[in-house]
Design an enzyme around this catalytic site. Structure first.
Site, mmCIF file in Angstrom:
data_model
loop_
_atom_site.group_PDB
_atom_site.id
_atom_site.type_symbol
_atom_site.label_atom_id
_atom_site.label_comp_id
_atom_site.label_asym_id
_atom_site.label_seq_id
_atom_site.Cartn_x
_atom_site.Cartn_y
_atom_site.Cartn_z
ATOM 1 N N SER A 129 0.835 -1.196 0.000
ATOM 2 C CA SER A 129 0.000 0.000 0.000
ATOM 3 C C SER A 129 0.884 1.265 0.000
ATOM 4 O O SER A 129 1.838 1.322 -0.773
ATOM 5 C CB SER A 129 -0.946 -0.053 1.207
ATOM 6 O OG SER A 129 -2.059 0.755 0.978
ATOM 7 N N ASP A 191 -7.717 -4.488 -6.934
ATOM 8 C CA ASP A 191 -7.183 -3.575 -5.920
ATOM 9 C C ASP A 191 -7.350 -2.117 -6.369
ATOM 10 O O ASP A 191 -6.879 -1.725 -7.440
ATOM 11 C CB ASP A 191 -5.697 -3.908 -5.694
ATOM 12 C CG ASP A 191 -5.110 -3.157 -4.500
ATOM 13 O OD1 ASP A 191 -5.808 -2.248 -3.986
ATOM 14 O OD2 ASP A 191 -3.981 -3.481 -4.093
ATOM 15 N N HIS A 321 -6.966 -5.918 -1.980
ATOM 16 C CA HIS A 321 -5.877 -5.102 -1.459
ATOM 17 C C HIS A 321 -5.082 -5.867 -0.407
ATOM 18 O O HIS A 321 -3.934 -5.558 -0.123
ATOM 19 C CB HIS A 321 -6.413 -3.785 -0.879
ATOM 20 C CG HIS A 321 -5.314 -2.811 -0.524
ATOM 21 N ND1 HIS A 321 -4.348 -2.434 -1.419
ATOM 22 C CD2 HIS A 321 -5.019 -2.168 0.633
ATOM 23 C CE1 HIS A 321 -3.507 -1.599 -0.833
ATOM 24 N NE2 HIS A 321 -3.889 -1.417 0.415
#
Lengths: 614, 517
Positions: A129, A191, A321
């Site tokens: 991330s 994602d 994600h």
């Protein structure tokens, strides 16, 4: 097929990177580190789901972007975009700040100290991330700081579901330095994070903190029918669509003036994919490094025409994600398909794109991205052919330069000749004429190449290629004096001012000089050395400009007296060619025309064979 | 410049999905609704909407009365600024064009209001969208053209979005705009089967042509005319609905069956491209100029000057070098002639397209090559070249250069003039005319006094150029036509005229003319 996209990166190393990227923090630390295998250190950066770590709070630009400082990131610029003003790379300010915090001297847990201690071990920068975004910038910083040409053990950057970090110039800079290959971004199909930066801040502002907090929750799934989340995903994807469609239109017809007008009304994200992307499509991995094609995939792989499917996307996206564990686990068992130019041209990406269920027009957009790449490659091979291969009608560029050097310049640079500058300026014999035609032919070639670079119609790596820099530098040193001679022979200075004045010096030389300077900088050259490299050619123009001036005149660039002294110092300090001081050379004639009192105390006396007038 | 079906459909999707069309249409509907309850609203309704990112100016007009005879009439516009508000569009080539009468009348009737609006929008810091539907869109287009009086590549350009508007101008207007950046500021949204075409009118700008479940974005006027047409119920179409419907279908794969239109469009694009590529030989032209420059130098070395060498070889047999130069002269002439033609097509307000660099190289070309054309002209028996023999492109190049540089820099006192090109590129034609006068005098044709005073005027003309250092020292070469003139002139004025010039010549002061000090 094995994971062979990065030599020396094993499945175990990727697994370690992922584990370290998601390992919880108990302190204020910003990264984890671990020495693995025999000679590798993995540095994983902390992720954050707080809005302030995604968009710098004080930043007022639409996408939270800022320019990179060339002092710190000298390679993150484009030399060809605008020769008169370097185009600096644009990156997300919040991500840049998180890196800067870690490399500042006041930082308690400093990346700088760490990497200095760990060298010469190979370093893997990684993160999940927003941690991935920091990892990308940290790797760039590391390359800029420690990697001159001599180094061998390049770092690697592995990211998992990282947001886009930089713009076209950022991507171009990585490509020019041949660093793109060191960046590998793993992306699961739905994602949202790698897509978020394509949406302007303003359109997601309201829902962003909440959406980020939902993304940060690894355990509890979100409620079905969460309207805020649904709205957020729809908004982001609408902006992704605009960015992708606009990019596709530019790929198809980049010179369309209407598209330019229309685009100025759209809020277009500056961010572009950089490095290699590995998408998981369910049954296999698709590996791509064509930035334009990746952008199209980011849009089309998420799309659906089915309402039901679309409504499931937010949940899928949040799951995806955090779905990198599964992706890492299945490495080695699933196929890796390289969707590169060659594969695409042979089967249209059929095999790779099968799982993504791309529509015909989506495939055509991906095709347009690869065709643009093919065109860039074709342009490059055409140039390379012109450089080395002699055709039936035309001599190669190398032959021409050789002729100028050996047949033209050398004979004219020995007494009793005046040097090739003055011989060319007077142009009295057939070879002067021949040299003039060659000058124009070479100018045409280098202008064309610069034109292609400017329009992005050559591969990013072309400009960074050491053979090209060598050729361009050799060309500049040999030919620019002739262009200066030509300029002053035609009295263009009386029409439009000095050769070095704004807009007069040909861009092909400015550009070649920048490449040379950058090359010197990278190999550890000092600022003085770099300055001298420029002056060693352009002093001819300074001599010509000073010739027309009175000794006690004051010009915009200082008094003539000062300029004369500066020029003299240069001629003494630097190893300029001897032919410059031949009798009858412009330099010699100019120097002798200086006032007696100046000559008497000049350091050039000896060089000029000056004997004091009695 | 190329056309591909993919480009047409992708551009269309971008337009559609951008949201700009919807928001423009919504504002038009809003303004229309707010005017609906007013009893009679003749004339134009205008409203400005300040959005966060841009300013939108909306134009609403009364419905087009299809039975009105004016509907297909057009108004011819020409002449000065007072007679034609779009005066700045005229080019050297096209001095008039026609506009759709109802649209122009509406525009004209609101001229005062529009003047204020123009000022306001030009000062707007935000980008500007101008929009309208049907006749309102026509007026929006006219207003946008008017707003674009000054347009530069670097300035932010406004965007005009029209919905189902009738065409507003004739083929001449289209031709003017086609050569201008202004053309990139128009997006006309049109429902294919319900946008009437009028004879003698021609579309400009980009069209988003809407079909039932597809749309296509094109800018080829011929193709636009082929695809549009049909009934004339322009005002009844709700473009909001059209756009919504298209929005639903845009992700689906379907292809329009209009292959023949597309094929023709591709052919036209190809032709245009060929024409464009021919112009891209600038570097070859530079090389040819180097050959001509060398020819000049060689001629000087053989003490004749390139003007006279060229003239002589036209008479007697020529060397391969002379023949080559003749070919190169034709080549560079063709290049500059077509370049000047392209520039002449540009609206007068856009002439700065001829960049500084081209202005100087054009000027250099004129001074270098025009003497050769003059040699050819007099060789073929021509007279008074300046008045009746000069090619238009030389006139234009000189005019543009003079406009940009009314006062050319004088050559410095100490400057070496050996490479100077005579400022007045028609100098040699003056010499030729003077030689003809001398011939007349010698054969005792014509009025002796008049001829003499003309010759004196020529002498003064030359003397002025010499004193200003504007003439090449090559005119004094032994075998030059100018020296031939001087020898004969000297005999004619012997005993009754002396001047600074005659002294300069008799004392051979010209031998030191143009040398560096």
């Amino acid at each position: 097929m094995a994971l062979d996209f990065i030599p020396g990166i094993s499945k175990a190393l990727i697994a370690t990177s992922w584990r370290l990227s998601t390992k919880p923090y108990t302190t204020n630390d910003q990264f984890h580190q671990e020495v693995v295998e025999d000679n590798t250190v993995v540095v994983a950066f902390r992720r954050s789901f707080l809005e302030k770590d995604w968009f710098a709070p004080a930043n007022e630009s639409s996408f939270g972007e800022t320019k990179m400082d060339p002092a710190e990131f000298p390679s993150m610029i484009s030399f060809s975009n605008d020769v008169d003003a370097d185009a600096r790379a644009t990156v997300n300010e919040a991500f840049l700040k998180s890196l800067q915090l870690l490399i500042s001297p006041s930082c308690t847990q400093s990346v700088k100290t760490l990497v200095e201690n760990m060298r010469p071990r190979r370093i893997v920068f990684t993160g999940h991330s927003s941690g991935g975004a920091t990892a990308i910038l940290a790797a760039v910083w590391y390359l800029e700081t420690f990697f001159t040409k001599k180094c061998s053990d390049f770092p690697v950057c592995l990211t998992f579901g990282a947001p886009l970090v930089g713009d076209y110039v950022f991507k171009h800079g990585l490509g020019r330095e041949n660093w793109s290959r060191l960046f590998v971004n793993f992306v699961t199909r739905f994602d949202i994070v790698p897509r978020i930066m394509l949406a302007p801040k303003a359109s997601t502002k309201q829902a962003l903190p909440y959406a980020l907090s939902q993304l940060g929750r690894t355990r509890a799934p979100i409620q079905e029918n969460d309207q805020t989340i649904a709205g957020f995903y729809a908004t982001v994807m609408k902006d992704v669509e605009t960015a992708a469609r606009q990019a596709a239109c530019e790929l198809i017809d980049g010179e369309n003036a209407f598209l330019e007008t229309f685009s100025s009304f759209l809020e277009l994200s500056p961010y572009r994919p950089a490095g290699t992307f590995v998408f998981s499509t369910g049954t296999r991995f698709v590996e791509m490094s064509n930035s334009d094609a990746i952008l199209q995939i980011l849009f089309y792989a998420y799309q659906s025409t089915n309402e039901q499917e679309l409504s499931e996307r937010p949940n899928q996206s949040i799951r995806d994600h955090h779905g990198y564990e599964e992706m890492v686990d299945s490495m080695g068992t699933k196929d890796v398909y390289q969707l590169d130019l060659n594969h695409f041209l042979s089967d249209g990406g059929e095999y790779a794109l099968f799982d993504l269920r791309l529509s015909t027009s989506a495939r055509e957009c991906v095709r347009a991205a690869f065709e643009a790449e093919k065109k860039r490659n074709d342009n490059q091979s055409k140039i390379e052919t012109t450089i080395t291969k002699q055709s039936t009608t035309k001599k190669s560029i190398e032959e021409k330069l050789k002729w100028i050097e050996e047949e033209y310049k050398q004979p004219r640079c020995q007494a009793p000749a005046k040097g090739y500058y003055d011989s060319f300026k007077e142009s009295n014999d057939d070879n002067d004429f021949k040299a003039n035609v060659t000058r124009a032919e070479l100018a045409g070639f280098f202008d064309d190449v610069l034109g292609l670079m400017k329009k992005g119609q050559l591969p990013d790596g072309f400009e960074g290629d050491s053979d090209w820099i060598k050729l361009a530098t050799g060309y500049r040193r040999l030919m620019e004096p002739l262009d200066i001679a030509n300029y002053y022979r035609h009295l263009k200075n009386e029409d439009t001012g000095s050769y070095m004045g704004k807009g007069r010096r040909p861009k092909r030389y400015k550009h070649a000089q920048k490449l040379d300077e950058h090359d010197l900088l990278k190999s550890g050259g000092t600022a003085e050395k770099i300055m001298a490299s420029c002056l060693s050619i352009c002093f001819w123009a300074e001599v010509e400009d000073l010739r027309g001036k009175k000794y006690d005149e004051v010009t915009n660039e200082g008094t003539v007296e000062e300029r004369v002294t500066k020029l003299e110092n240069f001629l003494i300090d630097e190893k300029v060619d001897d032919h410059i001081f031949l009798e009858g050379s412009t330099v010699t004639k100019w120097w002798h025309s200086l006032p007696e009192h100046h000559k008497r105390s000049s350091l050039l006396q000896q060089r000029m064979g000056y004997t004091r007038a009695t | 410049m190329d056309f591909s079906p993919l480009k047409g459909s992708e551009l269309g999707k971008l337009m559609l999905r951008s949201g700009l069309l919807h928001s423009s249409w919504n504002k038009i509907s809003e303004l229309r609704a707010s005017r609906a309850h007013q009893v009679q609203t003749p004339g134009l309704g205008i409203k400005l909407f300040q959005e966060t990112k841009y300013t939108v100016a909306v134009f609403v007009a009364p419905p087009i009365n299809i039975t009105c005879p004016l509907n297909s009439a057009s108004t011819l516009l020409s002449g000065t600024e007072e007679q034609n508000p779009f005066h700045f569009l005229c080019s050297e080539k096209i001095s008039s064009f026609s506009l759709h009468t109802p649209a122009f009348q509406l525009f004209d009737s609101a001229y005062k209001n529009l003047f204020g609006l123009k000022k306001e929008l030009l000062e707007s810091k935000k980008p500007v969208i101008i929009t309208g539907a049907a006749l309102g869109g026509s007026v929006a287009s006219l207003f946008t053209i008017w707003l674009l009086e000054t347009v530069e590549a670097k300035l932010k350009r406004p965007l005009c979005i029209t919905f189902g508007s009738p065409l507003i101008g004739d083929a001449k207007l289209q031709e003017i705009l086609e050569n201008s950046l202004r053309n990139s500021c128009f997006l006309h949204v049109a429902y294919a089967s319900q946008t009437p075409m009028k004879p003698n009118f021609k579309p400009f700008g980009t069209f988003l042509i809407c079909f039932d479940s597809e749309c296509l974005c094109i800018d080829d006027p011929e193709a636009v005319m082929e695809l549009l047409g049909g009934a004339s119920a322009v005002d009844q179409i709700d473009y909001g609905e059209v756009l919504d419907r298209l929005d639903q279908t845009v992700m689906e794969d379907s292809r329009l069956m209009i292959d023949d239109v597309i094929t023709r469009m591709e052919e036209r694009a190809e032709k245009k491209k060929v024409r464009f590529d021919q112009l891209k030989k600038l570097n070859d032209i530079k090389i040819s100029m180097i050959y001509i420059e060398w020819y000049k130098k060689k001629s000087k070395m053989s003490k004749i000057g390139y003007y006279d060498r060229f003239k002589t070889h036209l008479v007697s047999s020529a060397s391969p070098f002379d023949v080559d130069i003749e070919k190169r002269k034709i080549e560079v002439n063709d290049y500059w002639r077509s370049l000047v033609e392209e520039v002449e097509k540009k609206p007068q307000s856009e002439k700065s397209v001829l960049k500084t660099r081209s202005l100087f190289s054009g000027n250099n070309y004129r001074r270098m090559v025009e003497p050769l054309d003059i040699a050819e002209y007099y060789h073929n028996g021509g007279r008074e070249y300046r008045a009746s023999g000069r090619s238009r492109h030389y006139v234009m190049l000189e005019k543009w250069f003079r406009e940009a540089y009314p006062k050319e820099q004088h050559r410095g006192k100490g400057t070496d003039l050996s490479e100077l090109l005579t400022f007045d590129s028609c100098f040699w034609s003056e010499v030729e005319d003077a030689l003809i006068m001398i011939k007349s005098l010698n054969t005792q044709e014509g009025d002796r006094e008049a001829l003499l005073s003309k010759l004196v005027r020529f002498e003064e003309y030359v003397w002025e150029m010499i004193s200003k250092r504007e003439v090449s020292p090559e005119i004094f070469l032994e075998k030059s036509s100018f020296m031939k003139w001087w020898k004969e002139y000297k005999e004619i004025i012997k005993g009754f005229r002396s001047s600074d010039f005659t002294k300069f010549m008799k004392d051979r002061m010209y031998e030191r003319y143009g040398q560096a000090c």
